[in-house]
Design a protein around this motif. Sequence first.
Motif, mmCIF file in Angstrom:
data_model
loop_
_atom_site.group_PDB
_atom_site.id
_atom_site.type_symbol
_atom_site.label_atom_id
_atom_site.label_comp_id
_atom_site.label_asym_id
_atom_site.label_seq_id
_atom_site.Cartn_x
_atom_site.Cartn_y
_atom_site.Cartn_z
ATOM 1 N N VAL A 68 88.934 -13.683 -52.180
ATOM 2 C CA VAL A 68 90.296 -13.197 -52.436
ATOM 3 C C VAL A 68 90.311 -12.300 -53.671
ATOM 4 O O VAL A 68 90.959 -11.252 -53.696
ATOM 5 N N ALA A 69 89.569 -12.707 -54.702
ATOM 6 C CA ALA A 69 89.514 -11.920 -55.937
ATOM 7 C C ALA A 69 88.951 -10.527 -55.692
ATOM 8 O O ALA A 69 89.325 -9.563 -56.371
ATOM 9 N N GLN A 70 88.061 -10.405 -54.729
ATOM 10 C CA GLN A 70 87.504 -9.096 -54.390
ATOM 11 C C GLN A 70 88.624 -8.142 -53.969
ATOM 12 O O GLN A 70 88.631 -6.963 -54.337
ATOM 13 N N GLN A 71 89.581 -8.680 -53.220
ATOM 14 C CA GLN A 71 90.719 -7.866 -52.780
ATOM 15 C C GLN A 71 91.757 -7.685 -53.884
ATOM 16 O O GLN A 71 92.485 -6.692 -53.915
ATOM 17 N N ALA A 72 91.822 -8.660 -54.791
ATOM 18 C CA ALA A 72 92.789 -8.580 -55.895
ATOM 19 C C ALA A 72 92.299 -7.704 -57.034
ATOM 20 O O ALA A 72 93.094 -7.297 -57.904
ATOM 21 N N SER A 73 91.022 -7.374 -57.035
ATOM 22 C CA SER A 73 90.421 -6.575 -58.107
ATOM 23 C C SER A 73 91.170 -5.264 -58.315
ATOM 24 O O SER A 73 91.390 -4.494 -57.380
ATOM 25 N N GLY A 74 91.612 -5.058 -59.564
ATOM 26 C CA GLY A 74 92.340 -3.844 -59.901
ATOM 27 C C GLY A 74 93.795 -3.843 -59.484
ATOM 28 O O GLY A 74 94.551 -2.927 -59.821
ATOM 29 N N ARG A 75 94.225 -4.863 -58.758
ATOM 30 C CA ARG A 75 95.607 -4.922 -58.243
ATOM 31 C C ARG A 75 96.467 -5.934 -58.995
ATOM 32 O O ARG A 75 97.678 -5.762 -59.109
ATOM 33 N N CYS A 76 95.854 -7.024 -59.472
ATOM 34 C CA CYS A 76 96.598 -8.006 -60.267
ATOM 35 C C CYS A 76 95.616 -8.737 -61.171
ATOM 36 O O CYS A 76 94.399 -8.683 -60.973
ATOM 37 N N HIS A 77 96.146 -9.403 -62.175
ATOM 38 C CA HIS A 77 95.315 -10.188 -63.087
ATOM 39 C C HIS A 77 94.924 -11.498 -62.398
ATOM 40 O O HIS A 77 95.662 -12.008 -61.555
ATOM 41 N N VAL A 78 93.766 -12.020 -62.759
ATOM 42 C CA VAL A 78 93.226 -13.197 -62.087
ATOM 43 C C VAL A 78 92.897 -14.285 -63.098
ATOM 44 O O VAL A 78 92.319 -14.019 -64.157
ATOM 45 N N VAL A 79 93.292 -15.508 -62.755
ATOM 46 C CA VAL A 79 92.843 -16.699 -63.483
ATOM 47 C C VAL A 79 92.123 -17.576 -62.464
ATOM 48 O O VAL A 79 92.712 -17.965 -61.451
ATOM 49 N N PHE A 80 90.847 -17.866 -62.704
ATOM 50 C CA PHE A 80 90.110 -18.714 -61.784
ATOM 51 C C PHE A 80 90.387 -20.185 -62.075
ATOM 52 O O PHE A 80 90.473 -20.603 -63.225
ATOM 53 N N VAL A 81 90.513 -20.952 -61.010
ATOM 54 C CA VAL A 81 90.700 -22.393 -61.091
ATOM 55 C C VAL A 81 89.425 -23.029 -60.551
ATOM 56 O O VAL A 81 89.002 -22.724 -59.437
ATOM 57 N N THR A 82 88.787 -23.872 -61.346
ATOM 58 C CA THR A 82 87.500 -24.416 -60.927
ATOM 59 C C THR A 82 87.270 -25.797 -61.497
ATOM 60 O O THR A 82 87.809 -26.147 -62.546
ATOM 61 N N ALA A 83 86.464 -26.571 -60.792
ATOM 62 C CA ALA A 83 86.048 -27.877 -61.307
ATOM 63 C C ALA A 83 84.729 -27.785 -62.044
ATOM 64 O O ALA A 83 84.279 -28.755 -62.637
ATOM 65 N N ARG A 115 96.425 -15.649 -72.787
ATOM 66 C CA ARG A 115 95.528 -14.516 -72.578
ATOM 67 C C ARG A 115 96.004 -13.618 -71.444
ATOM 68 O O ARG A 115 95.869 -12.390 -71.511
ATOM 69 N N VAL A 116 96.552 -14.216 -70.403
ATOM 70 C CA VAL A 116 97.097 -13.398 -69.319
ATOM 71 C C VAL A 116 98.292 -12.608 -69.814
ATOM 72 O O VAL A 116 98.442 -11.414 -69.500
ATOM 73 N N ARG A 117 99.145 -13.235 -70.599
ATOM 74 C CA ARG A 117 100.323 -12.537 -71.145
ATOM 75 C C ARG A 117 99.899 -11.296 -71.935
ATOM 76 O O ARG A 117 100.527 -10.241 -71.845
ATOM 77 N N GLU A 118 98.825 -11.441 -72.714
ATOM 78 C CA GLU A 118 98.347 -10.311 -73.510
ATOM 79 C C GLU A 118 97.850 -9.170 -72.632
ATOM 80 O O GLU A 118 97.926 -8.004 -73.009
#
Length: 250
Positions: A68-83, A115-118
């Motif tokens: 999904v991030a591949q498609q979101a690249s350059g289009r919106c900011h991303v925060v990854f959620v991971t364990a 960090r996203v806000r910035e």
Amino acid sequence: MRRVRAVVVEDEDVLRQQLEDLLGQIWPELDIVASAEDGESGLEALAAHRPDVMFLDIQMPGMTGLDVAQQASGRCHVVFVTAYTQYAVAAFEAGAVDYVLKPFNEKRLRVAVERVRERLSSKPAALDGLLTELATRVAQARPYLRWVTVQRGANVRLLTVDEITYFQSDTRYTRAVTMDSESLIRTPLKELLDSLDPAQFWQIHRSTIVNLSAIDSVARDAYGHLIVRLRQRQETLRVSQPFAHLFRQM
């Protein structure tokens, strides 16, 4: 103040709701315009809602958060959620995105939100290089289980594996025993063994897996059998002969 549009993509219902609830408390100006349970739905939400930011679970069945991030690249900011920290650290060090670890911690989520806000005033980063690195790490790494979901009456609770003293087979279920509680989970013991970090959990009987940090001492009973005494539980655990060699150095 400008409203910010977000899409949350997380395949576990309980965790997705927890994340959305925490975001509502931490970031009042955030509008969660779509909540998706898989990568395909996340991709549809990206196209339909054009969010400012996406919170993406890295590992999901089928289409992953990396896809999904591949498609979101350059289009919106991303925060990854991971364990899994080995993924998160790579994403964080690259500087283009941030991360939050599961189970969620309000303090860490606040850091990610700030960090996203910035970054909102700048164009979303192209993530191609980062995603290639992450994909390599995902392919090479073996992620160990970090929590289990247990039913407590009408409620569902997350237990981190660090809380669990031992697992024990119980007919069709497995008992997850903590310092002060017991819960039944549906995951078979063998499947749990394959998912747990062997540096932290040892199988000591065909029906028992113990958390090494919960062991107080190992002794022999009147019949010469090894038994494990626990730090915060009164019962002892029997060590069967095939696993006795594990304790020769203890």
